[in-house]
Design an enzyme around this catalytic site. Structure first.
Site, PDB file in Angstrom:
ATOM      1  CB  CYS A 236     -74.372 -71.630 -42.528  1.00 53.38           C
ATOM      2  SG  CYS A 236     -74.576 -73.117 -41.521  1.00 53.38           S
TER       3      CYS A 236
ATOM      4  CB  CYS B 131     -70.296 -74.703 -42.773  1.00 50.29           C
ATOM      5  SG  CYS B 131     -71.620 -74.233 -43.920  1.00 50.29           S
TER       6      CYS B 131
ATOM      7  CB  CYS C 157     -89.873 -68.414 -41.618  1.00 54.55           C
ATOM      8  SG  CYS C 157     -90.297 -67.752 -40.025  1.00 54.55           S
TER       9      CYS C 157
END
Length: 163
Positions: A79, A82, A150
């Site tokens: 991510c 984070c 996706c």
């Protein structure tokens, strides 16, 4: 033939029944709480304009615009908000859609929710630690899961190495 008074009475009764009975639904869920939180200004500064719009406002990048779509090395996709590891390159596949696609996330990496935007019913995928919007999951992926996660490349970073 219905006169005006009958019409207004029926219309009022119909509207009242929609308000009283037709809008009933499951109790509202409290907002999900995330381990990583920041002010809107801090997210904007950390992510930059394009990633901010995707992660914090559920925007979608243009298909075939992300370099991560063509990333084929061994490694981990995490991510951008984070740094939580989300997907292993072992589960990445070419879906032909123009977005990085995976058949499974890493354990305890993502959460899903309903997304009714654009008049469609889809399942949104977000980071379980910061709540950042990653993309959507569909039931047209390869074995062994049959899922196609996706994802927006703008929502992730790639770290080559161990997967």
């Amino acid at each position: 033939m219905t006169n005006r008074r009958e019409f207004l009475t029926l219309a009022g009764a119909g509207a009242a029944s929609v308000v009283l009975f037709g809008c009933s639904s499951a109790p509202a869920q409290p907002p999900e709480k995330f381990q990583v939180t920041m002010s809107d200004a801090a997210w904007r500064k950390k992510l930059g304009p394009a990633s901010y719009e995707v992660l914090r406002h559920a925007d979608t990048e243009r298909p075939y615009s992300s370099p991560l779509n063509d990333e084929h090395r061994t490694g981990i996709f995490s991510c951008k908000g984070c740094a939580l590891p989300l997907y292993s390159s072992k589960t990445k596949f070419d879906s032909g859609t123009g977005w990085p696609s995976f058949w499974a996330p890493l354990p305890n990496a993502v959460r899903t929710g309903s997304d009714g935007s654009f008049g469609m019913s889809r399942t949104e995928v977000h980071c379980r630690r910061c709540g950042g919007h990653l993309g959507h999951v569909f039931d047209d992926g390869p074995k062994p899961t049959g899922k196609r996660y996706c994802m927006n490349g703008l929502a992730m970073n790639f770290t080559p190495g161990r997967a």
